[in-house]
Design an enzyme around this catalytic site. Structure first.
Site, PDB file in Angstrom:
ATOM      1  CG  HIS A 146      -6.009   1.885   4.949  1.00 46.79           C
ATOM      2  ND1 HIS A 146      -5.584   2.872   5.815  1.00 46.79           N
ATOM      3  CD2 HIS A 146      -4.981   1.003   4.847  1.00 46.79           C
ATOM      4  CE1 HIS A 146      -4.355   2.580   6.212  1.00 46.79           C
ATOM      5  NE2 HIS A 146      -3.962   1.458   5.640  1.00 46.79           N
ATOM      6  CE  LYS A 174      -0.246   3.283   4.685  1.00 44.68           C
ATOM      7  NZ  LYS A 174      -0.167   3.364   6.130  1.00 44.68           N
ATOM      8  CD  GLU A 201      -2.975   5.519   6.613  1.00 46.26           C
ATOM      9  OE1 GLU A 201      -2.867   5.553   5.377  1.00 46.26           O
ATOM     10  OE2 GLU A 201      -2.094   5.029   7.353  1.00 46.26           O
ATOM     11  CB  SER A 214       4.992  -1.635  12.095  1.00 48.90           C
ATOM     12  OG  SER A 214       4.563  -0.297  12.314  1.00 48.90           O
ATOM     13  N   GLY A 230       2.301   2.324  10.743  1.00 42.36           N
ATOM     14  CA  GLY A 230       3.282   3.404  10.642  1.00 42.36           C
ATOM     15  C   GLY A 230       3.967   3.745  11.942  1.00 42.36           C
ATOM     16  CG  ASN A 274      -1.714   1.217   1.423  1.00 37.36           C
ATOM     17  OD1 ASN A 274      -1.804   2.044   0.519  1.00 37.36           O
ATOM     18  ND2 ASN A 274      -2.340   1.350   2.593  1.00 37.36           N
ATOM     19  CD  GLU A 297      -3.664  -2.456   7.184  1.00 32.86           C
ATOM     20  OE1 GLU A 297      -2.530  -2.681   6.754  1.00 32.86           O
ATOM     21  OE2 GLU A 297      -4.304  -1.437   6.885  1.00 32.86           O
TER      22      GLU A 297
HETATM   23  P1  PGA Z   1       2.697   0.338   7.635  1.00 37.47           P
HETATM   24  O1  PGA Z   1       1.241   0.546   6.963  1.00 37.47           O
HETATM   25  O2  PGA Z   1       3.238  -0.960   7.073  1.00 37.47           O
HETATM   26  O3  PGA Z   1       3.500   1.529   7.196  1.00 37.47           O
HETATM   27  O4  PGA Z   1       2.487   0.276   9.088  1.00 37.47           O
HETATM   28  C1  PGA Z   1       0.342  -0.520   6.774  1.00 37.47           C
HETATM   29  C2  PGA Z   1      -0.942  -0.027   6.166  1.00 37.47           C
HETATM   30  O5  PGA Z   1      -1.439   1.043   6.552  1.00 37.47           O
HETATM   31  O6  PGA Z   1      -1.523  -0.685   5.275  1.00 37.47           O
END
Ligand code: PGA
Length: 264
Positions: A96, A14, A98, A220, A180, A12, A174
């Protein structure tokens, strides 16, 4: 435990990278494809043509990070399922965190997006996860049940008898506190949640469907922690943010999934 569930390594991106980066990424990725796992990229919309060109003929798929519930119309800034399909997408991220947090998407909105994805033959990758506060308050499984229930209702309404849980969708757990943050869920924590999600899918869709559905972990994930996570029996791959921006680290996680595919 042995399973026929083929691991997924999904990146992803982003709101990162430019077209030239995407081209270089795909060139670097090509030789690392073709193993036993399924590889999917979720670039931002303007990068889809570069990814489509860069992965043409390769053993990898790509999808949109979001889509609008409707098929067309006056929705400035949004992208439809038909536009994603037109760009060669075969997947769409739905729900997601976000999007849920930054764009106020509730379960009903996510469900409508799942319906739109299925109408356009895009496989939804449905993201669910609890916040740190919800986990601290002991509400993790209740929150996940609510998010999962709404998503599965939408999947059943949209796909009906066409639903192939092995290939028609994927679920991504998630935990919001792990995204993140560098703070990955432990394999035990992830397994506990994944097993509970699979039991819940079994209650709603039956044992056979639950057994075939891929449940990914995200938050992460790095080359250094992927193998111990994938060793858990109910964890079927990864949705990767930060570590998917670099072809070397993403490829290393793909290699973990390839090895997992061989040993399952
Ligand atoms: P990350 O993000 O691996 O940077 O923690 C995962 C995601 O939001 O899909």
């Amino acid at each position: 435990m042995s399973t026929t569930r083929r691991p997924i390594a999904a990146g992803n991106w982003k709101m990162n990278l430019l077209s030239a980066d995407a081209e270089a990424f795909c060139t670097a990725l090509q030789p690392r494809l073709g193993g036993g796992s399924e590889v999917i990229l979720f670039p931002s919309f303007p990068l889809l043509p570069a990814v489509a060109a860069g992965l043409a003929g390769a053993a990898a798929a790509w999808g949109g990070q979001d889509l609008h519930p409707e098929d067309a119309g006056a929705h400035t800034g949004d992208v439809s399922g038909s536009q994603l399909a037109d760009a060669g997408c075969t997947w769409a991220l739905c729900g997601h965190s976000e999007r849920r947090q930054g764009h106020g998407e509730d379960d009903a909105r996510v469900a409508a997006k799942i319906g739109a994805a299925l109408r356009h033959r895009l496989r939804p990758m449905v993201c669910i996860g609890e916040t740190r506060e919800q986990r601290r308050a002991g509400k993790t499984l209740a929150v996940l049940e609510r998010q999962l229930g709404a998503a599965l209702d939408a999947v059943v309404a949209g796909a009906g008898d066409d639903l192939d849980p092995a290939t028609g969708l994927a679920l991504a757990y998630e935990p919001v506190w792990a995204i993140g943050s560098g703070e990955t869920a432990t394999p035990e924590t992830a397994q506990e949640v994944h097993a509970s999600l699979r039991r819940s899918v079994a209650r709603r869709l039956g044992e056979a469907a639950a057994d075939r559905l891929r449940i990914l972990y995200g938050g992460s994930v790095k080359p250094g922690n992927a193998a111990e996570l994938l060793a858990e029996p109910d964890l079927d791959g990864f949705l990767i943010g930060g570590a998917s921006l670099d072809p070397a680290s993403f490829s290393d996680i793909i290699a973990v999934c390839d090895r997992g595919a061989d040993s399952r």
